[in-house]
Design an enzyme around this catalytic site. Sequence first.
Site, PDB file in Angstrom:
ATOM      1  N   ASP A  65       0.883  -1.178   0.000  1.00 27.91           N
ATOM      2  CA  ASP A  65       0.000   0.000   0.000  1.00 27.91           C
ATOM      3  C   ASP A  65       0.922   1.231   0.000  1.00 27.91           C
ATOM      4  OD1 ASP A  65      -0.869   0.445   3.528  1.00 27.91           O
ATOM      5  OD2 ASP A  65       0.921  -0.448   2.657  1.00 27.91           O
ATOM      6  N   HIS A 123       8.893  -1.456   9.367  1.00 30.94           N
ATOM      7  CA  HIS A 123       7.872  -2.505   9.381  1.00 30.94           C
ATOM      8  C   HIS A 123       7.986  -3.426   8.140  1.00 30.94           C
ATOM      9  CE1 HIS A 123       5.763  -0.237  12.542  1.00 30.94           C
ATOM     10  NE2 HIS A 123       5.738   0.817  11.766  1.00 30.94           N
TER      11      HIS A 123
HETATM   12  O1  RIB Z   1       1.496  -0.680  10.859  1.00 36.40           O
HETATM   13  C1  RIB Z   1       2.510  -0.538   9.908  1.00 36.40           C
HETATM   14  C2  RIB Z   1       2.027  -0.950   8.553  1.00 36.40           C
HETATM   15  O2  RIB Z   1       0.950  -0.108   8.140  1.00 36.40           O
HETATM   16  C3  RIB Z   1       3.105  -0.782   7.467  1.00 36.40           C
HETATM   17  O3  RIB Z   1       2.872  -1.717   6.451  1.00 36.40           O
HETATM   18  C4  RIB Z   1       2.857   0.604   6.960  1.00 36.40           C
HETATM   19  O4  RIB Z   1       3.302   0.782   5.611  1.00 36.40           O
HETATM   20  C5  RIB Z   1       1.354   0.653   7.003  1.00 36.40           C
HETATM   21  O5  RIB Z   1       0.863   0.001   5.818  1.00 36.40           O
HETATM   22 CA    CA Z   2       2.682  -0.917   4.126  1.00 39.28          CA
END
Ligand code: RIB
Ligand code: CA
Length: 318
Positions: A8, A241
């Site tokens: 995303d 992340h």
């Molecule tokens: O909570 C972190 C996640 O949510 C990551 O994938 C960040 O890009 C958002 O999509």
């Molecule tokens: Ca993400």
Amino acid sequence: MKLILDLDTGIDDALALTYALGQPEAELIGVTTTFGNVTIDKAVKNTLDLLALLNREDVPVFRGSVFPWGSNSYQTTDDLHRVHGLNGIGNVVLLESSKAVQSQSAVDFLIESAENFGEDLTIVTAGPLTNLAEAIKKNSTAMSKVGRIVMMAGALTIPGNLSPFAEANVLNDPLAAKFVLESGISFTMIGLDVTLQTMIDQKDIKQWQTIPTNAAKAITEMTTYYYTNEYSGEEFGGALHDPLAVAAAIDPAILTQVLPINLTVETTGPSIGRTIGDLTGLNNPIKSAAVGLAVDSTAFLEDFFTITNNFLMNVKSI
Ligand code: RIB
Ligand code: CA
């Protein structure tokens, strides 16, 4: 290894893409996109433009889900704008890609790739689980052939980030997440439990600032926006992340503690989006989830910057 990223495309998604492209043992066969940090149109645009910036327009991009299960609209929130900027990549403006998104849908690409590559395919999801849920719903037989599914999603032993209970990717589509986690498909969950152990800030990206390529400059600008805003006001910076999910897909040993468990997702009430053990699966000896609880952060961060430095150094500027 054939690799698909489901993004995303926000800033840590962009970092995951850069890191994946630098992996010698992984062939990125496609990127599927979804709403989440941004609307689907921005996710498609950001992914196409980033692949152009990184000189990898050969990688096909597929348009995925527009909004979460049970809804017929999706709006990004101020929280998401704070972390990723209004355009999703730290308000950095990239040259527009000359490539178009593929005509095949993200869901059909996931299914076709599962059929074609089976065990040799690894899917890393880094956004809401809507595309994966749609693919499992449409053809669970094919999707059960996938070698590994690694998802950046959830929070099992610590509070959430988009709410006190829920991590963003799960909260952005709790129904799809519940469906995937209860589907019986095996997966590794890279949740906040481990991603918040992989924080970066200005000192970490000094190396990028000396690399004389447009790609390094843009990635540095995006990351500076990200670590300034994700956990502003605390000693933290920005959490890697999505790159950690790529690392766990390439080398599962980076996770030093993993919990086999059957999970579900709460879909109502104040704790909507919470990932938690599934009571109905408590006594089932077959556990579909492997949840990362500890990670060798030092080894991961060293590998992340080694791979990305080398890749960004060698990207021919467009
Ligand atoms: O909570 C972190 C996640 O949510 C990551 O994938 C960040 O890009 C958002 O999509
Ligand atoms: Ca993400």
